[in-house]
Design a protein around this motif. Structure first.
Motif, short mmCIF file in Angstrom:
data_model
loop_
_atom_site.label_atom_id
_atom_site.label_comp_id
_atom_site.label_asym_id
_atom_site.label_seq_id
_atom_site.Cartn_x
_atom_site.Cartn_y
_atom_site.Cartn_z
N GLN A 73 0.84 -1.21 0.00
CA GLN A 73 0.00 0.00 0.00
C GLN A 73 0.87 1.26 0.00
OE1 GLN A 73 -2.42 0.33 3.56
NE2 GLN A 73 -4.04 1.47 2.51
N TYR B 10 0.93 3.82 -3.13
CA TYR B 10 0.48 5.19 -2.85
C TYR B 10 1.55 6.21 -3.24
CZ TYR B 10 -0.82 9.37 -0.29
OH TYR B 10 -1.12 10.66 0.03
N ASP C 236 -3.63 7.00 3.45
CA ASP C 236 -3.64 8.11 2.48
C ASP C 236 -2.50 9.08 2.86
OD1 ASP C 236 -4.61 9.41 0.23
OD2 ASP C 236 -6.01 10.63 1.38
N GLN D 270 -7.82 0.49 1.92
CA GLN D 270 -7.14 -0.28 0.88
C GLN D 270 -8.10 -1.26 0.20
OE1 GLN D 270 -3.98 -2.74 2.50
NE2 GLN D 270 -2.79 -2.71 0.60
#
Lengths: 308, 308
Positions: A62, A66, A266, B62
């Motif tokens: 992730q 990202y 995020d 996610q």
């Protein structure tokens, strides 16, 4: 068969039951030293379970997905919030532009222990010996652990992907700065380096703020546009989360609701570590607020057994 | 969860363990009952830490980001591997097309306990009472916990996003099928529903495979194209991971390297749960294989303290 005995042993310990040889067992606590006693559940999960491996692999994926996506955008992104207090006492977001208007290079900032490295050696010693934390032993481990410390599953691939995308990898750890050489060696031995003190490795003692990392984050943000941060402790994101020493429910609510909740996944990424951390406090009554509690109806509840 | 505890209970019976009253316990440690004793670290982390909240929020983000991106592609995707043995004894991937060539609708499949719901009420009772697992008490909780069980942080938003994108949300839990009504009520009370037994809620007892979920996964895959799965136990992905009962290192290696490692964060999503699970076994020596161990130099090591 092996499994049955292992589970039986755990269950007996949980229930505080006595075995047939009650005279010897009742007067002898579990051996404090050795490889043959049950490991703590926290260590079983983090260091030995497939579940924890899956969790860290997915989070490293992730992070890389990202940050690489952010780096490939054509516009200058915002930095992630960095824990630098803003005018309102909240968390500030430094500029990704230099004073002359040019763009700073991208960086991703990582805690080290239980984020990039698993401290299997030191934690083994704690489990084996039954000792609690000892600063002298920890310094020995930080100096000499290279080659024994394991990479967090997923970290080698994740950091390689970031570097290949042109993102500078920076480590910000609360190991003491007098262990810089050993810490860099441990990082590099796992395949997650390079790590060079005061270039991309910052430690406690590099400034006068002790274990608080905001100052080191500010220093990094002077030169870099920080597009992702990861750690196993809320202090790896902003000092404000660890400011209230005894407000367990408030600390969780602060990150799980409102302004900061939107950052998880995020820009901010949390590596699970149930073995140690700033969260490691609280009574049963504090961990379970009244609205979360339940007790069985007495009719179905056998007498409570002693021990745990 | 239930499977492990049932085995533990059987082990107690096999061992001839008897419940003892306080007077027969020679050395009684910390008080076994009450809100004021320290909570276990596993529960402090999962139920009360901001760290665990951040970890689950990021994973739910996610999951939703991933599944929505797959659903928006113009081509029919592959199902994620589902734990159905393939011709080579590995994990099979069912077709996303029906026999007539039409596309099955998308679904995401979730475990319930500690994936969608936090069983705060029952775990509080275990921490408060010092009792180990009791099937009668667990059934009471499964029947009556609605309104007390909390949503896993991030689950409400994540499941809403999936449903808004047209992805069917399906629950596959090892709660017993005789608790279906209470389980559906608990799910819906947290805002993560709807849940309707045998439509989008499957439980242990819905087939003859006990706690093994492959059969229920196969049934779901007959009607749906499963594009994401999440759970806190490797058995939530494929029964094969829990088949080798005593090989702790092999179980972790199987999911952390090779064929299956690529699935974490790419179709399979792990919710961290250090409180209970199939990983909950192993001695210190099993959790820390020889190459991961370390001991301090004797000169710097004070005498070993008793206890832990």
């Amino acid at each position: 068969m092996t499994r049955l005995f292992v589970i039986a042993t755990s269950a007996l310990a949980l229930a505080g039951c006595t075995t047939v040889d009650a005279s010897s067992v009742a007067s002898t606590p579990a051996p404090a030293i050795g490889d043959h006693k049950p490991a703590p559940d926290t260590m079983r999960w983090l260091y030995a379970s497939g579940e924890a491996a899956g969790a860290s692999i997915q989070t490293w994926r992730q992070i890389a997905d990202y940050a690489i996506a952010v780096a490939q955008r054509r516009t200058v992104p915002q930095s992630v919030p960095l824990g630098l207090p803003d005018a309102d006492g909240g968390i500030g977001t430094p500029s990704c532009l230099r004073a002359d208007g040019s763009a700073k290079p991208f960086a991703a900032v990582f805690d080290v222990d239980e984020t990039v490295l698993l401290n299997t050696g030191y934690e083994y010693w704690q489990a084996y010996s039954g000792k609690s934390y000892d600063p002298g032993e920890w310094k020995q481990w930080a100096d000499d652990g290279a080659g024994i410390a394991q990479p967090v599953p997923g970290a080698v691939t994740g950091l390689r992907r970031l570097r290949e995308a042109g993102i500078t990898v920076i480590f910000n750890t609360n190991r003491n700065s007098d262990t810089a050489a050993g810490t860099a060696a441990a990082i590099e031995a796992t395949g997650t380096g390079p790590a060079v003190h005061l270039e991309n490795l910052f430690l406690r003692g590099d400034d006068a703020m002790g274990s608080r990392k905001d100052g080191r984050r500010a220093r990094i943000a002077e030169s870099y546009c920080v597009i992702a941060m990861a750690g196993d402790n809320l202090g790896d994101f902003a000092d404000i989360f660890n400011a209230e020493d005894d407000a367990i429910a408030a600390r969780r609510a602060m990150v799980a609701r409102g302004t900061y909740a939107r950052l998880w996944g995020d820009g901010w990424f949390l590596m699970p570590n149930p073995v140690y951390g700033a969260w490691q406090k609280g009574t049963v009554g504090e961990v379970f607020p009244p609205e979360t509690r339940w007790k069985p109806e007495p009719g179905d509840a056998p007498a409570i057994m002693e021990g745990q």
